[in-house]
Design a protein around this motif. Structure first.
Motif, short mmCIF file in Angstrom:
data_model
loop_
_atom_site.label_atom_id
_atom_site.label_comp_id
_atom_site.label_asym_id
_atom_site.label_seq_id
_atom_site.Cartn_x
_atom_site.Cartn_y
_atom_site.Cartn_z
N LYS A 70 -3.11 -1.51 -12.10
CA LYS A 70 -3.51 -2.93 -12.18
C LYS A 70 -2.32 -3.77 -12.65
O LYS A 70 -2.08 -4.86 -12.17
CB LYS A 70 -4.66 -3.09 -13.18
N ALA B 221 -0.30 -2.51 -0.22
CA ALA B 221 -0.26 -1.32 -1.08
C ALA B 221 -1.66 -1.04 -1.64
O ALA B 221 -2.11 0.11 -1.66
CB ALA B 221 0.74 -1.52 -2.22
N ARG B 222 -2.37 -2.07 -2.07
CA ARG B 222 -3.71 -1.86 -2.64
C ARG B 222 -4.70 -1.42 -1.56
O ARG B 222 -5.57 -0.59 -1.81
CB ARG B 222 -4.19 -3.11 -3.39
N ASP B 223 -4.54 -1.95 -0.33
CA ASP B 223 -5.39 -1.50 0.77
C ASP B 223 -5.15 -0.03 1.09
O ASP B 223 -6.07 0.75 1.29
CB ASP B 223 -5.11 -2.33 2.04
N THR C 82 8.26 -4.56 -4.59
CA THR C 82 7.45 -5.31 -3.62
C THR C 82 8.34 -6.09 -2.67
O THR C 82 8.60 -7.28 -2.85
CB THR C 82 6.47 -6.27 -4.32
N HIS D 299 8.10 -7.84 -9.10
CA HIS D 299 7.10 -8.56 -8.32
C HIS D 299 7.27 -10.07 -8.56
O HIS D 299 7.39 -10.50 -9.71
CB HIS D 299 5.72 -8.10 -8.78
N VAL E 152 -2.81 2.42 -7.27
CA VAL E 152 -1.88 1.36 -7.68
C VAL E 152 -2.31 0.84 -9.06
O VAL E 152 -3.47 0.46 -9.25
CB VAL E 152 -1.87 0.20 -6.66
N GLY F 164 -5.33 2.04 -2.78
CA GLY F 164 -6.51 1.83 -3.63
C GLY F 164 -6.21 1.99 -5.10
O GLY F 164 -5.26 1.40 -5.64
N GLU F 165 -7.02 2.81 -5.76
CA GLU F 165 -6.96 3.00 -7.21
C GLU F 165 -5.63 3.59 -7.69
O GLU F 165 -5.36 3.57 -8.89
CB GLU F 165 -8.08 3.95 -7.64
N THR G 71 1.28 -5.12 -12.90
CA THR G 71 2.49 -5.20 -12.08
C THR G 71 3.62 -5.71 -12.97
O THR G 71 3.38 -6.38 -13.98
CB THR G 71 2.31 -6.15 -10.88
N GLU H 151 1.86 -6.38 -1.91
CA GLU H 151 0.86 -5.95 -2.91
C GLU H 151 -0.49 -5.69 -2.23
O GLU H 151 -1.12 -4.65 -2.46
CB GLU H 151 0.69 -7.00 -4.02
N ASN H 152 -0.92 -6.61 -1.37
CA ASN H 152 -2.20 -6.42 -0.67
C ASN H 152 -2.18 -5.16 0.17
O ASN H 152 -3.14 -4.38 0.17
CB ASN H 152 -2.50 -7.64 0.21
#
Ligand code: ADP
Ligand code: MG
Length: 281
Positions: free
Chosen positions: A221, A211-213, A161, A197, A219, A216-217, A223, A208-209
């Motif tokens: 849960k 990557a998750r945007d 990250t 992280h 990534v 999605g799934e 870290t 992180e935000n």
């Protein structure tokens, strides 16, 4: 034309990112150790000429008589290459520096992308009674990494990250797509793992935000926090789980193992403590 053959066990995961220093080897060693804690029998294949996974598990260069190079280039039987480690149930296919010449040695071989695939499907693999094989890939998208991708059921992508972390991912996704088209149509992405992280760091939070945007799934849960015990453990030739089992790094790698095992339970191992509850408490 060769085709990917998918045995139900062992499950084969390649740990891949063409960027160096993102936590591939650390993840291969510690996820392997965490699977073993859950009752699995695991083989770690060191596919990086630097041999860091081999060193990190306590197999020094002088102890590596036969290596992944012999397995791939000279097609030596896997039973002769695999070594036991200090951890019961955790086996290693060690790497040596001669693996760096594999690219050149293999260039004229017709089935050069299938060598690891074939090696891991030799009949004597079954004698190890494995649940998982983890492949620690080198920091490039060369013929070795392609062997890792062709041999595997799924890919685990460690992502540090930091700024630019997502930049290299599109090239990796392209390579995965090419491998699917040419050789391994069912190759899945097991997940993208955020490593080193630092939750107090706003930039890391932003990565992180993002990557998750974007993913999605895909990534995980779980870290993996930056944790000094994780970086110390290899110099003691141990996974962090045995070096300092209560460290934040150990807790995180256990949670990752459970997140994966919740989706793909170990076959025939009903008494695995904590398996399937996904997250660390
Ligand atoms: P790669 O295999 O992708 O090149 P490594 O797993 O060797 O990356 O990690 C690169 C460096 O970062 C190593 O020195 C390792 O000890 C350190 N490192 C990896 N993960 C962590 C972590 N969670 N906390 C602290 N240091 C880490
Ligand atoms: Mg490495």
């Amino acid at each position: 034309m060769s085709e990917f053959v998918a045995p139900s066990t062992p499950r084969i995961l390649a740990v891949v990112n063409q960027k160096g220093g993102v936590g591939k080897t650390t993840t291969a060693i510690n996820l392997a150790a965490a699977f073993v804690e859950c009752g699995a029998r695991v083989l770690l294949v060191d596919l990086d000429p630097q041999g860091n996974a081999s060193t990190g598990l306590g197999i020094a260069p002088a102890q590596r008589k036969l290596s992944t190079f012999d397995l791939l280039v000279d097609e030596v039987a896997i039973g002769e290459v695999v070594q036991e480690t200090a951890i019961s149930g955790l086996y290693l296919c060690p790497a040596s520096s001669d693996l760096s010449s594999a690219d050149i040695e293999l260039v004229s071989r017709e089935k050069r992308s299938f060598l690891l695939h074939d090696a891991l499907r030799q009949p004597d693999v079954s004698s190890f009674n494995l649940d998982y094989i983890l492949i620690d890939c080198p920091p490039s998208l060369n013929v070795l990494t392609v062997n890792g991708l062709v041999a595997s059921h799924a890919v685990l992508v460690p992502l540090q990250t930091e700024f630019f972390a997502l930049e290299g991912l599109s090239q990796l996704m392209l390579t995965i797509r090419e491998v699917r088209q040419a050789a391994n149509p069912t190759l899945r992405i097991e997940g993208v793992l955020l490593t080193m992280h630092d939750l107090r760091n706003r930039l890391a939070q932003q990565v992180e935000n993002d990557a998750r945007d974007a993913l999605g799934e895909l990534v995980f849960k779980t870290t993996i926090p930056r944790n000094v015990r994780v970086s110390e453990a290899p110099s003691y030739a141990q996974p962090v789980l045995t070096y300092d089992g209560s460290s934040k790094g150990s807790v995180a790698y256990r949670a990752l193992a459970k997140e994966i095992l919740a989706r793909h339970p170990l076959v025939g191992k009903v008494n695995v403590k904590g398996q399937g509850d996904g997250q660390e408490k």
